[in-house]
Design an enzyme around this catalytic site. Structure first.
Site, PDB file in Angstrom:
ATOM      1  N   ASN A  74       2.117  -4.493  -5.930  1.00  0.00           N
ATOM      2  CA  ASN A  74       2.138  -5.933  -5.266  1.00  0.00           C
ATOM      3  C   ASN A  74       3.732  -6.287  -5.806  1.00  0.00           C
ATOM      4  O   ASN A  74       3.385  -6.887  -7.085  1.00  0.00           O
ATOM      5  CB  ASN A  74       0.907  -6.630  -5.995  1.00  0.00           C
ATOM      6  N   LYS A  95      -8.959   1.404   4.490  1.00  0.00           N
ATOM      7  CA  LYS A  95      -7.948  -0.176   4.374  1.00  0.00           C
ATOM      8  C   LYS A  95      -7.227   0.085   5.269  1.00  0.00           C
ATOM      9  O   LYS A  95      -5.631   0.674   5.323  1.00  0.00           O
ATOM     10  CB  LYS A  95      -7.632  -0.568   2.791  1.00  0.00           C
ATOM     11  N   ARG A 122     -10.064  -6.395 -12.728  1.00  0.00           N
ATOM     12  CA  ARG A 122     -11.615  -6.906 -12.351  1.00  0.00           C
ATOM     13  C   ARG A 122     -12.592  -5.931 -11.921  1.00  0.00           C
ATOM     14  O   ARG A 122     -11.839  -5.070 -11.339  1.00  0.00           O
ATOM     15  CB  ARG A 122     -10.566  -7.535 -10.798  1.00  0.00           C
ATOM     16  N   ASP A 168      -1.761  -2.036  -9.153  1.00  0.00           N
ATOM     17  CA  ASP A 168      -3.188  -2.087  -9.528  1.00  0.00           C
ATOM     18  C   ASP A 168      -3.556  -0.005  -9.401  1.00  0.00           C
ATOM     19  O   ASP A 168      -3.175   0.797  -9.120  1.00  0.00           O
ATOM     20  CB  ASP A 168      -3.954  -1.998  -7.694  1.00  0.00           C
ATOM     21  N   GLU A 173      -2.054   0.546  -5.317  1.00  0.00           N
ATOM     22  CA  GLU A 173      -1.586  -0.369  -4.857  1.00  0.00           C
ATOM     23  C   GLU A 173       0.271  -0.465  -5.665  1.00  0.00           C
ATOM     24  O   GLU A 173      -0.232  -0.933  -6.670  1.00  0.00           O
ATOM     25  CB  GLU A 173      -1.939  -1.240  -4.418  1.00  0.00           C
ATOM     26  N   LYS A 197       1.093  -1.042   0.286  1.00  0.00           N
ATOM     27  CA  LYS A 197       0.276   0.039   0.053  1.00  0.00           C
ATOM     28  C   LYS A 197       1.074   1.340  -0.190  1.00  0.00           C
ATOM     29  O   LYS A 197       1.028   2.549  -0.603  1.00  0.00           O
ATOM     30  CB  LYS A 197      -1.069  -0.009   1.399  1.00  0.00           C
ATOM     31  N   ARG A 256     -15.917  -3.696  -4.640  1.00  0.00           N
ATOM     32  CA  ARG A 256     -13.982  -3.975  -4.546  1.00  0.00           C
ATOM     33  C   ARG A 256     -14.368  -5.087  -5.790  1.00  0.00           C
ATOM     34  O   ARG A 256     -14.936  -6.093  -6.237  1.00  0.00           O
ATOM     35  CB  ARG A 256     -14.108  -5.193  -3.730  1.00  0.00           C
ATOM     36  N   ARG A 289      -4.931  -4.769 -13.523  1.00  0.00           N
ATOM     37  CA  ARG A 289      -4.042  -5.377 -12.539  1.00  0.00           C
ATOM     38  C   ARG A 289      -2.582  -5.131 -13.852  1.00  0.00           C
ATOM     39  O   ARG A 289      -2.966  -6.345 -14.920  1.00  0.00           O
ATOM     40  CB  ARG A 289      -4.363  -7.034 -12.207  1.00  0.00           C
TER      41      ARG A 289
END
Length: 320
Positions: free
Chosen positions: A284, A161, A226, A274, A282, A126, A234, A211
């Site tokens: 990852n 979050k 997504r 993301d 984000e 994050k 979400r 992504r």
């Protein structure tokens, strides 16, 4: 020249091979004739001053009912010629950190670690995005409930979050005046003892949380959007989102160009960004996914691109 590919992952018996990116990597390594070694869960250790692992020879195949075979396990010292795929899912808890510290020793013994273990320790997924503020929506990270509440009031609609979640767990959407906001913030911050993140809600989420995969800092040409389903905000696949592969937009490529070189310089060889709308949310680095869905849609071989990069040799890491 065949390499020894050592994989650190969650239990292979419990994966869904049609969606598992680590499995795609293992299939590609096998196709290229590399030797596969599976680290028995919990099998990383130090013996004296040496980094070792309890490993079993591994074979894999594209069979949804019988996808792997393990041989007898033995203790293996990491060394030259080993490529270690560190693919264990979050949380990045003390056990995860301990494993990366062992892998740092393995790295000094000559093994190539994908991704760099110090980078895995340093880069919260994050907070990592905030190293590129030009790419990010308005964001606040704090333990202070009053500050987080003021952020929601300012932006009118926000996503809240924890810093250590994955798969959409414990993510809340809150609007100004929400009667549940106080308890949400108490829960996320554990009464002011834990950091939480607030980001301005991005309505573009209805079109998907994209992504974008990077290999040595270079984006794959396609991403997986997504898309939230029903009354869910979400987009995470684990939260019921629907995956839709798409070509990268010009803005996606701009974000990748901003972020990619810095991550590659830290030894982050396989990364998932993301992106919602025009904004990075984000970075990852632990075990990015979506290889198989993109491959299925466009006939790509993303694991092949990764192994092309691995076979060219390690990249220098400024994090070491």
């Amino acid at each position: 020249m065949p390499l020894d590919v050592v994989v650190v992952m969650d239990p292979i018996a419990s994966i869904t091979i049609a969606k598992d990116s680590t499995f795609a990597m293992l299939l590609e390594a096998r196709r290229r004739g590399h030797r596969l070694h599976y680290v028995i869960p919990g099998g990383l250790a130090m013996v004296g001053g040496d980094a070792v692992a309890r490993v079993a020879p591994l074979d894999v195949r594209e069979d949804p009912t019988d996808w792997y075979t393990l041989g007898a396990s033995s203790l293996r010292r990491f060394g030259e010629g080993d490529v270690v795929l560190m693919r264990k899912d979050p949380p990045v808890d003390p056990e995860f950190v301990g494993d990366t510290q062992i892998l740092s020793v393995a790295q000094r013994q000559g093994a190539w670690i994908v991704n760099d273990p110090q980078g895995l320790r340093d880069m919260n997924e994050k907070l990592g995005a905030l190293a590129f503020p030009q790419c990010c929506p308005p964001t606040l990270v704090s333990r202070d409930a009053a500050s987080l509440k003021a952020f929601v009031a300012e932006h009118r609609d926000a996503v809240l979050k924890p810093l250590d979640g994955m798969g959409g767990r414990s993510i809340f959407r809150a609007v100004a005046g929400d009667a549940n906001l106080n308890v949400i913030l108490e829960t996320l911050t554990d009464g002011g003892r834990r950091l939480a993140m607030a980001q301005r809600y991005l309505p573009e989420i209805v079109d998907g949380d994209k992504r974008i995969l990077l290999i040595d800092g270079v984006p794959v040409d396609y991403c997986l959007a997504r898309i939230p389903q029903g009354d869910e905000f979400r987009g995470n696949l684990a939260a019921g989102g629907r995956g839709e592969a798409r070509p990268l937009s010009e803005r996606d490529r701009w974000i990748a160009a901003q972020v990619g070189p810095a991550l590659a310089a830290r030894g982050m060889r396989f990364v998932g960004l993301d992106v919602i709308g025009d904004w990075l949310t984000e970075v990852n680095v632990t075990s990015p996914t979506c290889i198989r869905e993109i491959d299925a849609a466009y006939g790509t071989n993303i694991a092949g691109l990764l192994f092309d990069a691995i076979e060219r040799g390690p990249v220098a890491s400024s994090a070491r």
